[in-house]
Design a protein around this motif. Structure first.
Motif, PDB file in Angstrom:
ATOM      1  N   SER A   1      -0.739  -2.368   4.695  1.00 49.06           N
ATOM      2  CA  SER A   1       0.612  -2.836   5.016  1.00 49.06           C
ATOM      3  C   SER A   1       1.104  -3.742   3.896  1.00 49.06           C
ATOM      4  CB  SER A   1       0.613  -3.595   6.344  1.00 49.06           C
ATOM      5  OG  SER A   1      -0.197  -4.744   6.255  1.00 49.06           O
ATOM      6  N   GLY A   2       2.396  -3.963   3.890  1.00 47.41           N
ATOM      7  CA  GLY A   2       2.979  -4.810   2.864  1.00 47.41           C
ATOM      8  C   GLY A   2       3.408  -4.031   1.642  1.00 47.41           C
ATOM      9  N   ARG A   3       2.640  -3.042   1.322  1.00 54.27           N
ATOM     10  CA  ARG A   3       2.956  -2.179   0.185  1.00 54.27           C
ATOM     11  C   ARG A   3       2.087  -0.938   0.314  1.00 54.27           C
ATOM     12  NH1 ARG A   3       2.715  -3.988  -6.196  1.00 54.27           N
ATOM     13  NH2 ARG A   3       3.490  -2.048  -7.082  1.00 54.27           N
ATOM     14  N   THR A   4       2.630   0.217   0.060  1.00 54.36           N
ATOM     15  CA  THR A   4       1.866   1.444   0.221  1.00 54.36           C
ATOM     16  C   THR A   4       0.751   1.550  -0.827  1.00 54.36           C
ATOM     17  OG1 THR A   4       2.002   3.846   0.273  1.00 54.36           O
ATOM     18  CG2 THR A   4       3.444   2.719  -1.271  1.00 54.36           C
ATOM     19  N   VAL A   5      -0.327   2.181  -0.438  1.00 49.60           N
ATOM     20  CA  VAL A   5      -1.416   2.441  -1.385  1.00 49.60           C
ATOM     21  C   VAL A   5      -1.433   3.896  -1.802  1.00 49.60           C
ATOM     22  CG1 VAL A   5      -2.857   0.545  -0.549  1.00 49.60           C
ATOM     23  CG2 VAL A   5      -3.081   2.838   0.480  1.00 49.60           C
ATOM     24  N   SER A   6      -0.377   4.634  -1.453  1.00 52.96           N
ATOM     25  CA  SER A   6      -0.342   6.058  -1.764  1.00 52.96           C
ATOM     26  C   SER A   6      -0.308   6.316  -3.269  1.00 52.96           C
ATOM     27  CB  SER A   6       0.860   6.715  -1.090  1.00 52.96           C
ATOM     28  OG  SER A   6       2.059   6.134  -1.554  1.00 52.96           O
TER      29      SER A   6
END
Length: 115
Positions: free
Chosen positions: A25-30
């Motif tokens: 969460s907070g920023r995608t790791v994709s």
């Protein structure tokens, strides 16, 4: 700032299976390759598995090769670890992170394998 939350651990008998999940969460790791690590009591944290950004390429520690499978769902910004044929030596707290471990560590999820 990315926050990593691991879940799915538990107590299982030797030979059993578990599926761990890692939610970001907070920023995608994709956009990143991702990995799983583990730390057993009294030991240093060690690499378990990694998966490329696309999910096409995977790598494993020799100790888990053939038993664990890493996967990911970029739409959900999630990474998974399917663990089969578990052994007592797999007992540890499991964490997800980028392979170079540059993200803040989550709290991990405890996996305990009884003999």
């Amino acid at each position: 700032q990315v926050q990593l939350v691991e879940s799915g651990g538990g107590l299982v008998q030797a030979g059993g299976s578990l599926r761990l999940s890692c939610a970001a969460s907070g920023r995608t790791v994709s956009s990143y390759a991702m990995g799983w690590f583990r730390q057993a009591p009294g030991k240093e944290r060690e690499f378990v598995a990694a998966i490329s950004r696309s999910g096409v390429t995977t790598s494993y520690a020799d100790s888990v090769k053939g038993r664990f499978t890493i996967s990911r769902d970029n739409a959900k910004s999630a990474v998974y670890l399917q663990m089969s044929n578990l052994k007592p030596d797999d007992t540890a707290v499991y964490y997800c992170n980028r392979p170079n471990a540059v993200l803040p560590w989550g709290q991990g999820t405890q996996v305990t394998v009884s003999s």
